[in-house]
Scaffold this motif. Sequence first.
Motif, short mmCIF file in Angstrom:
data_model
loop_
_atom_site.label_atom_id
_atom_site.label_comp_id
_atom_site.label_asym_id
_atom_site.label_seq_id
_atom_site.Cartn_x
_atom_site.Cartn_y
_atom_site.Cartn_z
N THR A 314 7.77 -42.98 -44.42
CA THR A 314 6.33 -42.92 -44.67
C THR A 314 5.61 -43.73 -43.59
N VAL A 315 4.63 -43.10 -42.95
CA VAL A 315 3.78 -43.84 -42.01
C VAL A 315 2.76 -44.61 -42.84
N ILE A 316 2.78 -45.93 -42.74
CA ILE A 316 1.92 -46.75 -43.62
C ILE A 316 0.84 -47.51 -42.86
N GLY A 317 0.82 -47.35 -41.54
CA GLY A 317 -0.22 -48.06 -40.79
C GLY A 317 0.01 -47.92 -39.31
N HIS A 318 -0.63 -48.80 -38.55
CA HIS A 318 -0.46 -48.76 -37.10
C HIS A 318 -0.74 -50.13 -36.49
N ALA A 319 -0.27 -50.31 -35.28
CA ALA A 319 -0.48 -51.58 -34.57
C ALA A 319 -1.82 -51.57 -33.85
N VAL A 320 -2.42 -52.74 -33.78
CA VAL A 320 -3.68 -52.92 -33.05
C VAL A 320 -3.51 -54.12 -32.10
N ASP A 321 -4.55 -54.45 -31.35
CA ASP A 321 -4.47 -55.64 -30.50
C ASP A 321 -4.28 -56.88 -31.37
N LEU A 322 -3.59 -57.86 -30.81
CA LEU A 322 -3.28 -59.08 -31.55
C LEU A 322 -4.54 -59.74 -32.12
N GLU A 323 -5.61 -59.74 -31.33
CA GLU A 323 -6.84 -60.44 -31.75
C GLU A 323 -7.44 -59.81 -33.01
N GLN A 324 -7.09 -58.56 -33.30
CA GLN A 324 -7.66 -57.90 -34.47
C GLN A 324 -6.95 -58.29 -35.77
N GLY A 325 -5.89 -59.06 -35.65
CA GLY A 325 -5.24 -59.63 -36.83
C GLY A 325 -4.48 -58.62 -37.67
N ASN A 326 -3.98 -59.09 -38.81
CA ASN A 326 -3.17 -58.27 -39.71
C ASN A 326 -3.89 -58.09 -41.04
N TYR A 327 -4.30 -56.86 -41.31
CA TYR A 327 -5.08 -56.58 -42.51
C TYR A 327 -4.57 -55.34 -43.24
N MET A 328 -4.78 -55.36 -44.56
CA MET A 328 -4.54 -54.15 -45.35
C MET A 328 -5.89 -53.48 -45.60
N VAL A 329 -5.94 -52.17 -45.37
CA VAL A 329 -7.14 -51.38 -45.65
C VAL A 329 -7.06 -50.95 -47.11
N LEU A 330 -8.01 -51.41 -47.93
CA LEU A 330 -7.92 -51.19 -49.38
C LEU A 330 -8.15 -49.74 -49.75
N ARG A 331 -7.49 -49.31 -50.79
CA ARG A 331 -7.53 -47.94 -51.27
C ARG A 331 -8.96 -47.49 -51.59
N GLY A 332 -9.40 -46.43 -50.94
CA GLY A 332 -10.68 -45.80 -51.26
C GLY A 332 -11.91 -46.67 -51.01
N ARG A 333 -11.73 -47.84 -50.38
CA ARG A 333 -12.88 -48.72 -50.24
C ARG A 333 -13.24 -49.03 -48.79
N ASN A 334 -12.27 -48.71 -47.88
CA ASN A 334 -12.51 -49.01 -46.48
C ASN A 334 -12.81 -50.49 -46.24
N GLU A 335 -12.35 -51.36 -47.16
CA GLU A 335 -12.48 -52.80 -46.97
C GLU A 335 -11.15 -53.35 -46.50
N LEU A 336 -11.20 -54.53 -45.85
CA LEU A 336 -9.98 -55.13 -45.32
C LEU A 336 -9.62 -56.40 -46.10
N SER A 337 -8.36 -56.60 -46.29
CA SER A 337 -7.89 -57.85 -46.89
C SER A 337 -6.79 -58.41 -46.01
N GLN A 338 -6.91 -59.67 -45.66
CA GLN A 338 -5.94 -60.26 -44.72
C GLN A 338 -4.54 -60.33 -45.34
N LEU A 339 -3.54 -59.99 -44.54
CA LEU A 339 -2.15 -60.10 -44.99
C LEU A 339 -1.66 -61.52 -44.75
N THR A 340 -1.00 -62.09 -45.76
CA THR A 340 -0.41 -63.41 -45.59
C THR A 340 1.05 -63.34 -46.00
N ALA A 341 1.82 -64.34 -45.58
CA ALA A 341 3.27 -64.31 -45.82
C ALA A 341 3.60 -64.34 -47.30
N GLN A 342 2.72 -64.92 -48.10
CA GLN A 342 2.99 -64.94 -49.54
C GLN A 342 2.56 -63.65 -50.21
N GLY A 343 2.07 -62.70 -49.44
CA GLY A 343 1.61 -61.45 -50.02
C GLY A 343 0.13 -61.32 -49.72
#
Lengths: 351, 351
Positions: A314-343
């Motif tokens: 399953t393709v679940i995402g894609h890589a971006v430039d480092l400066e753009q950070g690591n985020y999850m795009v929320l379902r149906g909302r087009n909002e971002l939530s930062q990914l952290t090691a604890q989840g």
Amino acid sequence: MLEDKNQHLTPISALGEFGLIKRLTEKFSLKQDSSELSVGDDAAIINPDGKKVVVTTDILAEGVHFNLGYVPLKHLGYKAVIVNLSDIAAMNAAPTQILVSLAVSNRFPVEALDEIYEGIKLACGKYGVDLVGGDTTSSTSGLVMSITAIGMENSDKIATRKNAKPNDLLVVSGDLGGAYLGLQILEREHAVFLANPNMQPEMEGYDYILERQLKPEARTDVKKILDELEVLPTSMIDVSDGLASEILHLSDQSQVGFRLYEEKIPMDTMTITTSEEFNLNPVMCALSGGEDYELLFTISPNDFDKIKNHPDFTVIGHAVDLEQGNYMVLRGRNELSQLTAQGWDAFLNKQ
Amino acid sequence: MLEDKNQHLTPISALGEFGLIKRLTEKFSLKQDSSELSVGDDAAIINPDGKKVVVTTDILAEGVHFNLGYVPLKHLGYKAVIVNLSDIAAMNAAPTQILVSLAVSNRFPVEALDEIYEGIKLACGKYGVDLVGGDTTSSTSGLVMSITAIGMENSDKIATRKNAKPNDLLVVSGDLGGAYLGLQILEREHAVFLANPNMQPEMEGYDYILERQLKPEARTDVKKILDELEVLPTSMIDVSDGLASEILHLSDQSQVGFRLYEEKIPMDTMTITTSEEFNLNPVMCALSGGEDYELLFTISPNDFDKIKNHPDFTVIGHAVDLEQGNYMVLRGRNELSQLTAQGWDAFLNKQ
């Protein structure tokens, strides 16, 4: 602890170190051409025949990685091997040999070690991997297992965590979150058993997630599939600590950021229904649960057509430039939530 | 436990697993050409470049293999590496990489692990060996260390335990029995300390045997010397359990017997005088003491002239037909005493 309570039990001291090693290892035969010399000398001899060698090791401690109250010894042996084969698979290499070391207290009879080694043998047989060495010692308390796995591959095929590029696609094998929910079932039923030993555990209907926890598999098949599809991953890691943590490892070592799409995260129906039963968010279980031993990897966007219809990926995402950070795009909302090691913080706070 | 009692101590939980691994391993640099990828991925990548790979692993448990009451942590880390390098040297191969796994209880602060890793780093530096992987976990009690060592050699040079022939000469490097007597000193002084913590330990004058126990060396130089002398050992093993046990291993795997000459067993003067102090027979210490980490090997009788004057080697016996068994020829008496894995029965009964 032992499945057959009536058998005659042998103290480890009755065999001695060499007798014990012989008993535990003599049923293992060699299948790999590269295994030239196995158990019984100062070291094993491996002939990589021009390939590169990949090596990994894991140490598992009773009470930390496993609870013998609800993990059968045979499953423990099996899983300890799988965890290491998964690390070899995550280099896009084929596992070939393992070495197994055990530190065990005197409360374990030889028959307990036999059961652990039965699980090890099952895993070796299934994956065509040879046991070529190890060490066994007594310990003042508890059981500690240390396994080293060796694999081989031509250098142009090996995948590290380092070479993901912006726009590469993020792909995962299988589905996620099941192993964590299997553990919740085991812990719940163990607590019920401790409270009332006459209660029958309610394990029925949870087969898939219990198997994900107790008898996981290493995705050594992924390498073969990718070879057939002529896809070379640009980076790769196995999902042992949870999807979020693994994405951050790829990010850190490849120096890219990632966008993960919540709606794309593959989960089994049983994982979703069981997470609801425990009032847990299934996405959180996938992000932070860990122990799924699926492979997470990146591929060039040019390879999308080769992989898009494969049922295992399953393709679940894609890589971006480092400066753009690591985020999850929320379902149906087009909002971002930062990914952290604890989840995923937002979910952790909600629960 | 820590040598500087006033330093600020950090709980392991303050760093987390990845932070801990980074702290412990970041000071290690790579020196071997064959080390392509080290700590920080799913596995290390080794490029043997046409050579064969030898692999060995050992697991050491607190209270069984070491007592932190009298073994400094730095020495423990050093010795844990040496034990494994010695196994590689006993294949007549050169050690190149190690992987280190630790299971540690919460009673150990990060600084205790720093000391263990200082010892590991010292050993890596001295032997030119690279740390390329490992794992660190908490345990419910005590300290367990598991080390895997990798070495390389061309296949025609590797020596196993299998190819000794009747009439081959039995040769040992260095001297024997010292490590066992060093342990006796440490245990005696530890008992004195426990009885009266104000008593100063009497360690002076025992430097050599204390070092044999606390900071042994792996005889990786033997391979180089043998290469220069153009001698290829027909079988080889390291002396970890005691001379008698190792002779029996060579006997079993090569299917020959051995004659060992009591008067030829090399022992340091300090080993002999200290054994008298403890009312122990020094020959028994050599036969059954273990932990000397010297190399025991067989050579063709045709190679005797090449080796006879070398100060590092002593010819202590020769191989015979298997049916003739394994015996020590007693000093000045031309009598035989059967060798057993626990040492030399006659002496054990006398003491």
